[in-house]
Design a protein around this motif. Structure first.
Motif, PDB file in Angstrom:
ATOM      1  N   PRO A   1       3.235  22.400  42.573  1.00 42.89           N
ATOM      2  CA  PRO A   1       3.715  21.509  41.520  1.00 42.89           C
ATOM      3  C   PRO A   1       3.710  20.033  41.950  1.00 42.89           C
ATOM      4  O   PRO A   1       3.505  19.150  41.110  1.00 42.89           O
ATOM      5  CB  PRO A   1       5.124  22.020  41.238  1.00 42.89           C
ATOM      6  CG  PRO A   1       5.031  23.493  41.519  1.00 42.89           C
ATOM      7  CD  PRO A   1       4.136  23.562  42.742  1.00 42.89           C
TER       8      PRO A   1
ATOM      9  N   ASP B   1       2.153  16.666  39.907  1.00 39.66           N
ATOM     10  CA  ASP B   1       2.792  15.359  39.707  1.00 39.66           C
ATOM     11  C   ASP B   1       1.879  14.224  40.148  1.00 39.66           C
ATOM     12  O   ASP B   1       1.719  13.229  39.429  1.00 39.66           O
ATOM     13  CB  ASP B   1       4.102  15.271  40.496  1.00 39.66           C
ATOM     14  CG  ASP B   1       5.176  16.211  39.986  1.00 39.66           C
ATOM     15  OD1 ASP B   1       5.115  16.614  38.806  1.00 39.66           O
ATOM     16  OD2 ASP B   1       6.077  16.550  40.780  1.00 39.66           O
TER      17      ASP B   1
ATOM     18  N   LEU C   1      -1.214  13.925  37.767  1.00 36.96           N
ATOM     19  CA  LEU C   1      -0.854  13.341  36.475  1.00 36.96           C
ATOM     20  C   LEU C   1      -0.598  11.848  36.608  1.00 36.96           C
ATOM     21  O   LEU C   1      -1.037  11.064  35.759  1.00 36.96           O
ATOM     22  CB  LEU C   1       0.361  14.049  35.869  1.00 36.96           C
ATOM     23  CG  LEU C   1       0.795  13.519  34.501  1.00 36.96           C
ATOM     24  CD1 LEU C   1      -0.346  13.593  33.484  1.00 36.96           C
ATOM     25  CD2 LEU C   1       2.008  14.286  34.007  1.00 36.96           C
ATOM     26  N   HIS C   2       0.084  11.439  37.654  1.00 32.94           N
ATOM     27  CA  HIS C   2       0.309  10.006  37.875  1.00 32.94           C
ATOM     28  C   HIS C   2      -1.022   9.261  37.940  1.00 32.94           C
ATOM     29  O   HIS C   2      -1.185   8.204  37.327  1.00 32.94           O
ATOM     30  CB  HIS C   2       1.121   9.778  39.152  1.00 32.94           C
ATOM     31  CG  HIS C   2       1.319   8.339  39.476  1.00 32.94           C
ATOM     32  ND1 HIS C   2       2.235   7.540  38.808  1.00 32.94           N
ATOM     33  CD2 HIS C   2       0.697   7.532  40.374  1.00 32.94           C
ATOM     34  CE1 HIS C   2       2.166   6.310  39.292  1.00 32.94           C
ATOM     35  NE2 HIS C   2       1.238   6.282  40.236  1.00 32.94           N
TER      36      HIS C   2
ATOM     37  N   LEU D   1       1.433  23.676  33.707  1.00 32.48           N
ATOM     38  CA  LEU D   1       2.429  22.686  34.113  1.00 32.48           C
ATOM     39  C   LEU D   1       1.879  21.274  33.919  1.00 32.48           C
ATOM     40  O   LEU D   1       2.595  20.389  33.430  1.00 32.48           O
ATOM     41  CB  LEU D   1       2.838  22.912  35.570  1.00 32.48           C
ATOM     42  CG  LEU D   1       3.882  21.948  36.139  1.00 32.48           C
ATOM     43  CD1 LEU D   1       5.206  22.040  35.368  1.00 32.48           C
ATOM     44  CD2 LEU D   1       4.102  22.242  37.629  1.00 32.48           C
ATOM     45  N   LEU D   2       0.625  21.070  34.274  1.00 32.55           N
ATOM     46  CA  LEU D   2      -0.006  19.764  34.074  1.00 32.55           C
ATOM     47  C   LEU D   2      -0.002  19.383  32.597  1.00 32.55           C
ATOM     48  O   LEU D   2       0.376  18.262  32.231  1.00 32.55           O
ATOM     49  CB  LEU D   2      -1.437  19.777  34.622  1.00 32.55           C
ATOM     50  CG  LEU D   2      -2.258  18.501  34.401  1.00 32.55           C
ATOM     51  CD1 LEU D   2      -1.655  17.327  35.161  1.00 32.55           C
ATOM     52  CD2 LEU D   2      -3.711  18.734  34.817  1.00 32.55           C
TER      53      LEU D   2
ATOM     54  N   GLU E   1       1.972  20.531  30.182  1.00 31.32           N
ATOM     55  CA  GLU E   1       3.362  20.330  29.743  1.00 31.32           C
ATOM     56  C   GLU E   1       3.885  18.958  30.167  1.00 31.32           C
ATOM     57  O   GLU E   1       4.472  18.225  29.369  1.00 31.32           O
ATOM     58  CB  GLU E   1       4.241  21.432  30.331  1.00 31.32           C
ATOM     59  CG  GLU E   1       5.719  21.301  30.010  1.00 31.32           C
ATOM     60  CD  GLU E   1       6.547  22.337  30.753  1.00 31.32           C
ATOM     61  OE1 GLU E   1       7.703  22.011  31.098  1.00 31.32           O
ATOM     62  OE2 GLU E   1       6.055  23.461  30.997  1.00 31.32           O
ATOM     63  N   GLN E   2       3.673  18.613  31.432  1.00 29.70           N
ATOM     64  CA  GLN E   2       4.156  17.323  31.919  1.00 29.70           C
ATOM     65  C   GLN E   2       3.409  16.163  31.266  1.00 29.70           C
ATOM     66  O   GLN E   2       4.004  15.132  30.952  1.00 29.70           O
ATOM     67  CB  GLN E   2       4.054  17.253  33.438  1.00 29.70           C
ATOM     68  CG  GLN E   2       5.068  18.141  34.125  1.00 29.70           C
ATOM     69  CD  GLN E   2       5.054  17.970  35.635  1.00 29.70           C
ATOM     70  OE1 GLN E   2       4.337  17.158  36.195  1.00 29.70           O
ATOM     71  NE2 GLN E   2       5.880  18.760  36.307  1.00 29.70           N
TER      72      GLN E   2
ATOM     73  N   ARG F   1       2.137  16.090  28.273  1.00 28.44           N
ATOM     74  CA  ARG F   1       2.640  15.933  26.899  1.00 28.44           C
ATOM     75  C   ARG F   1       4.017  15.274  26.876  1.00 28.44           C
ATOM     76  O   ARG F   1       4.368  14.615  25.896  1.00 28.44           O
ATOM     77  CB  ARG F   1       2.670  17.283  26.198  1.00 28.44           C
ATOM     78  CG  ARG F   1       1.270  17.741  25.839  1.00 28.44           C
ATOM     79  CD  ARG F   1       1.245  19.023  25.065  1.00 28.44           C
ATOM     80  NE  ARG F   1      -0.107  19.253  24.556  1.00 28.44           N
ATOM     81  CZ  ARG F   1      -0.651  20.447  24.395  1.00 28.44           C
ATOM     82  NH1 ARG F   1       0.045  21.543  24.664  1.00 28.44           N
ATOM     83  NH2 ARG F   1      -1.879  20.549  23.945  1.00 28.44           N
ATOM     84  N   GLY F   2       4.771  15.428  27.948  1.00 28.57           N
ATOM     85  CA  GLY F   2       6.067  14.778  28.036  1.00 28.57           C
ATOM     86  C   GLY F   2       5.986  13.300  28.411  1.00 28.57           C
ATOM     87  O   GLY F   2       6.935  12.556  28.184  1.00 28.57           O
ATOM     88  N   ARG F   3       4.859  12.892  28.972  1.00 29.98           N
ATOM     89  CA  ARG F   3       4.734  11.515  29.468  1.00 29.98           C
ATOM     90  C   ARG F   3       3.694  10.669  28.752  1.00 29.98           C
ATOM     91  O   ARG F   3       3.616   9.462  28.976  1.00 29.98           O
ATOM     92  CB  ARG F   3       4.401  11.537  30.960  1.00 29.98           C
ATOM     93  CG  ARG F   3       5.548  12.077  31.792  1.00 29.98           C
ATOM     94  CD  ARG F   3       5.237  12.201  33.252  1.00 29.98           C
ATOM     95  NE  ARG F   3       4.704  10.988  33.847  1.00 29.98           N
ATOM     96  CZ  ARG F   3       4.148  10.936  35.048  1.00 29.98           C
ATOM     97  NH1 ARG F   3       4.046  12.024  35.783  1.00 29.98           N
ATOM     98  NH2 ARG F   3       3.694   9.799  35.511  1.00 29.98           N
TER      99      ARG F   3
END
Length: 145
Positions: A39, A43, A46-47, A108-109, A111-112, A114-116
């Motif tokens: 995970p 992170d 995605l950054h 997870l990628l 989901e994260q 879509r949250g950011r």
């Protein structure tokens, strides 16, 4: 994790003739997961996806990120990116993550992301997909975390 990113003026992904995800200006990211990925790798990737500066500023320099331009992000799982191609004439997939881990980290990628980020689209993990794109530039980079 690896992501082959392409700056696009538009892109879409289809499964069995149905469009599952589409964007206009933005980034298409083909994502490969490797067995050692965690995970924390999600992170970091995605950054980088949201902040990597591949869009032109007013002077024509690549100085703006996806977040800066408000473009779309199309995430497509692609286990072939994790293939070992260093020798021979056929890829080996022993360096790709097992499907369960690949699906877990790719989900997870998504989901994260879509949250950011306001505009995120995706294909379907493990499906036979057709990816259509117009590469803008062309601009293509391989990100590895």
């Amino acid at each position: 994790m690896k992501a082959l990113i392409q700056r696009v003026s538009r892109a879409r992904v289809e499964v069995a003739g149905e469009t599952l995800g589409a964007i206009d200006q933005g980034l298409l990211a083909l994502v490969g997961v490797e067995p050692q990925d965690t995970p924390a790798c999600v992170d970091k990737l995605l950054h980088r996806l949201l902040n990597y500066r591949v869009f032109s500023d007013e002077n024509g320099k690549m100085n703006r990120s996806l977040a800066d331009v408000g473009g779309g992000l199309l995430l497509v799982s692609q286990f072939t990116l994790a293939a070992d191609t260093r020798s021979g004439l056929r890829p080996s997939f022993s360096t790709a993550a097992p499907p369960a881990l690949g699906a877990e980290l790719f989900d997870l990628l998504v989901e994260q992301a879509r949250g950011r980020h306001p505009q995120v689209a995706t294909g379907r993990f493990g499906a036979e997909m057709q990816v259509h794109l117009v590469n803008d530039g062309p601009v293509t980079f391989l990100l590895e975390v």
